[in-house]
Design a protein around this motif. Structure first.
Motif, mmCIF file in Angstrom:
data_model
loop_
_atom_site.group_PDB
_atom_site.id
_atom_site.type_symbol
_atom_site.label_atom_id
_atom_site.label_comp_id
_atom_site.label_asym_id
_atom_site.label_seq_id
_atom_site.Cartn_x
_atom_site.Cartn_y
_atom_site.Cartn_z
ATOM 1 N N PHE A 2 130.047 58.845 1.124
ATOM 2 C CA PHE A 2 129.785 58.644 2.942
ATOM 3 C C PHE A 2 128.813 57.660 2.749
ATOM 4 O O PHE A 2 128.797 57.272 3.482
ATOM 5 C CB PHE A 2 128.635 59.722 3.109
ATOM 6 N N MET A 3 128.456 57.362 1.605
ATOM 7 C CA MET A 3 127.944 55.821 1.573
ATOM 8 C C MET A 3 128.281 54.380 2.028
ATOM 9 O O MET A 3 129.602 54.242 1.795
ATOM 10 C CB MET A 3 126.436 56.034 0.326
ATOM 11 N N ASN A 4 127.668 54.538 3.394
ATOM 12 C CA ASN A 4 128.528 52.449 3.393
ATOM 13 C C ASN A 4 127.000 51.820 3.964
ATOM 14 O O ASN A 4 125.921 52.313 3.949
ATOM 15 C CB ASN A 4 129.259 52.800 4.619
ATOM 16 N N GLN A 5 126.919 50.711 4.918
ATOM 17 C CA GLN A 5 125.880 49.515 5.307
ATOM 18 C C GLN A 5 124.942 50.337 6.152
ATOM 19 O O GLN A 5 124.485 50.571 6.444
ATOM 20 C CB GLN A 5 126.330 48.465 5.564
ATOM 21 N N ASN A 6 125.909 51.752 7.241
ATOM 22 C CA ASN A 6 125.121 52.541 7.798
ATOM 23 C C ASN A 6 125.020 53.775 7.518
ATOM 24 O O ASN A 6 123.727 54.103 8.797
ATOM 25 C CB ASN A 6 126.393 52.290 9.579
ATOM 26 N N PHE A 7 125.388 53.721 6.674
ATOM 27 C CA PHE A 7 124.566 55.666 6.695
ATOM 28 C C PHE A 7 124.792 55.448 4.794
ATOM 29 O O PHE A 7 125.417 55.490 3.869
ATOM 30 C CB PHE A 7 125.965 56.568 6.628
ATOM 31 N N ARG A 8 123.257 55.582 4.390
ATOM 32 C CA ARG A 8 122.983 55.932 2.955
ATOM 33 C C ARG A 8 122.536 56.602 2.995
ATOM 34 O O ARG A 8 121.381 58.009 3.245
ATOM 35 C CB ARG A 8 121.704 54.828 3.612
ATOM 36 N N VAL A 9 122.704 57.120 1.797
ATOM 37 C CA VAL A 9 122.555 58.737 1.095
ATOM 38 C C VAL A 9 122.278 58.962 -0.364
ATOM 39 O O VAL A 9 122.069 57.864 -0.963
ATOM 40 C CB VAL A 9 124.128 59.239 0.843
ATOM 41 N N TYR A 10 120.481 59.244 -0.180
ATOM 42 C CA TYR A 10 120.184 59.660 -1.288
ATOM 43 C C TYR A 10 120.471 61.328 -2.284
ATOM 44 O O TYR A 10 120.816 61.671 -1.509
ATOM 45 C CB TYR A 10 118.494 59.422 -1.667
ATOM 46 N N THR A 11 119.906 60.911 -2.967
ATOM 47 C CA THR A 11 120.470 61.869 -3.962
ATOM 48 C C THR A 11 119.391 63.112 -4.471
ATOM 49 O O THR A 11 118.031 62.471 -4.143
ATOM 50 C CB THR A 11 121.228 62.051 -5.064
ATOM 51 N N ASN A 12 119.097 64.087 -4.157
ATOM 52 C CA ASN A 12 117.903 65.753 -4.585
ATOM 53 C C ASN A 12 118.285 66.785 -5.248
ATOM 54 O O ASN A 12 118.977 67.360 -4.649
ATOM 55 C CB ASN A 12 117.438 65.464 -3.628
ATOM 56 N N PRO A 13 117.694 66.470 -6.692
ATOM 57 C CA PRO A 13 117.876 67.779 -7.530
ATOM 58 C C PRO A 13 117.474 69.139 -7.104
ATOM 59 O O PRO A 13 118.248 70.263 -7.133
ATOM 60 C CB PRO A 13 117.640 67.604 -8.099
ATOM 61 N N ASP A 14 116.790 68.846 -5.828
ATOM 62 C CA ASP A 14 116.081 70.345 -4.972
ATOM 63 C C ASP A 14 116.882 70.829 -3.756
ATOM 64 O O ASP A 14 116.652 70.371 -2.904
ATOM 65 C CB ASP A 14 114.720 70.083 -4.709
ATOM 66 N N ILE A 15 117.564 71.621 -4.587
ATOM 67 C CA ILE A 15 118.860 72.393 -2.891
ATOM 68 C C ILE A 15 117.876 73.059 -2.156
ATOM 69 O O ILE A 15 118.357 73.204 -0.830
ATOM 70 C CB ILE A 15 120.028 73.090 -3.466
ATOM 71 N N ILE A 16 117.281 73.950 -3.139
ATOM 72 C CA ILE A 16 116.113 74.729 -2.248
ATOM 73 C C ILE A 16 115.456 74.173 -1.014
ATOM 74 O O ILE A 16 115.549 74.458 0.000
ATOM 75 C CB ILE A 16 115.341 75.697 -2.973
#
Length: 344
Positions: free
Chosen positions: A169-183
């Protein structure tokens, strides 16, 4: 490039399909209405959900679920929480190999009290499910479709799967971080809709900015209190899936939950509000589930209880607000520090 089936051609599914198409992926967008899918394929628009938006040519619409899924390696579920199990059960017989399933919905199932990833895992056999990922955060479809800057979080118990969705998904308009805490990510995304209903009610009653700021702040404390009791990392609620999503949903006219709450605050009854909205208001169903969860986990959630009473016990919003303001005095910071100290 990825091969992605977006299941759900509402505003959010369509906007996210645009992000994937902008990134050069093969995108198949599934919807159950012939007229809508014909419009997507012939006119490259989806006017009911995203007026004045031109869709990329490489988004291909399907009404056949089998055709939409054929050869795809990633399935993204963009359907209301109440439809998750039904749609997943239809998908299962059509899969012939493992896929990553990413959901972008925000809710909790009443009665079972399951998060969406738990619902998916419960339904899909192990030999067909690679991983479950949730994509969540402060993001209105109306703005994403206009390619306005947006930042969200990708979460999974498998960080590699979260990173796969991040890269997709990540691009110049749509930044995506990750997080291991799905709960925490799922609960933050679901429970903020309850507080957004409350913010809309407060605005509908004409209570002003002071009241809404207090409601959002104390609402976040409720979310964190329940979330940490269920095993979430309290820091998640200070991030995009927590306070970020809370802010945007409580303050924007794009928010269905805020708009629904606003109508309730102005004296409309729930049935009339839902009929006028014309789209799913996830916070209503989630309020019931959160109220049940609070009772089960023995967690104090006075704002959630007040919204529950307004929605399901026909309590007048002004009376519910008065009861909240008249509660016995208590500390603020102490309960937050207790929640943090309870983490392993």
């Amino acid at each position: 490039m990825g091969k992605c089936a977006m299941i759900g051609a509402g505003s959010w599914g369509t906007a996210l399909a645009m992000v994937l198409a902008d990134n050069g992926h093969e995108v198949r967008l599934w919807g159950h209405r012939d007229d809508q899918i014909n419009e997507i394929n012939n006119d490259h628009t989806n006017k009911k959900y995203l007026p004045d938006i031109q869709l990329p040519d490489n988004i291909i619409g399907f009404t056949s679920l089998s055709s939409a899924l054929d050869g795809m390696d990633t399935v993204i579920l963009a359907v209301p929480t109440k439809a998750i199990r039904e749609v997943v059960r239809k998908i299962i017989p059509l899969l012939d190999s493992k896929v990553i399933i990413c959901h972008v919905s925000k809710g909790i199932e009443p009665d079972t009290l399951k998060r969406i990833s738990e619902m998916i895992t419960e339904e899909v056999p192990d030999h067909l499910l690679s991983d479950v990922v949730v994509l969540s955060g402060p993001s209105h479809a109306e703005e994403v479709s206009k390619r306005k800057p947006t930042t969200v979080t990708s979460s999974s118990v498998n960080i590699k799967a979260a990173e796969f969705i991040q890269d997709l998904f990540m691009n110049q308009n749509f930044r995506v971080y990750t997080n291991p805490d799905i709960i925490g990510v799922e609960l933050g995304g679901a429970l903020k809709n309850i507080i957004a209903l409350g913010a809309g009610i407060s605005d509908g009653l004409g209570y002003g900015d002071n009241a809404k700021a207090a409601l959002m702040t104390r609402g976040l404390a409720e979310i964190a209190r329940l979330g940490t009791k269920m095993g979430a990392n309290p820091l998640t609620f200070a991030g995009l899936a927590g306070v970020g999503d809370l802010i945007v949903t409580c303050t924007s006219v794009h928010s269905r939950n805020w708009r629904a709450g606003n109508l309730l605050g102005k004296g409309k009854d729930l049935e009339e509000v839902l009929e006028n909205m014309g789209m799913v208001v996830e916070g209503v169903r989630t309020t019931k589930a959160a109220f049940q969860l609070a009772q089960k986990e023995k967690v104090d959630m006075p704002i959630t209880k007040a919204i529950y009473d307004i929605l399901f016990n026909k309590r007048k919003p002004k009376d519910a607000a008065g009861a909240l303001m008249g509660r016995v005095r208590t500390h603020e910071v102490e309960e937050i520090s207790i929640s943090v100290s309870e983490q392993p």
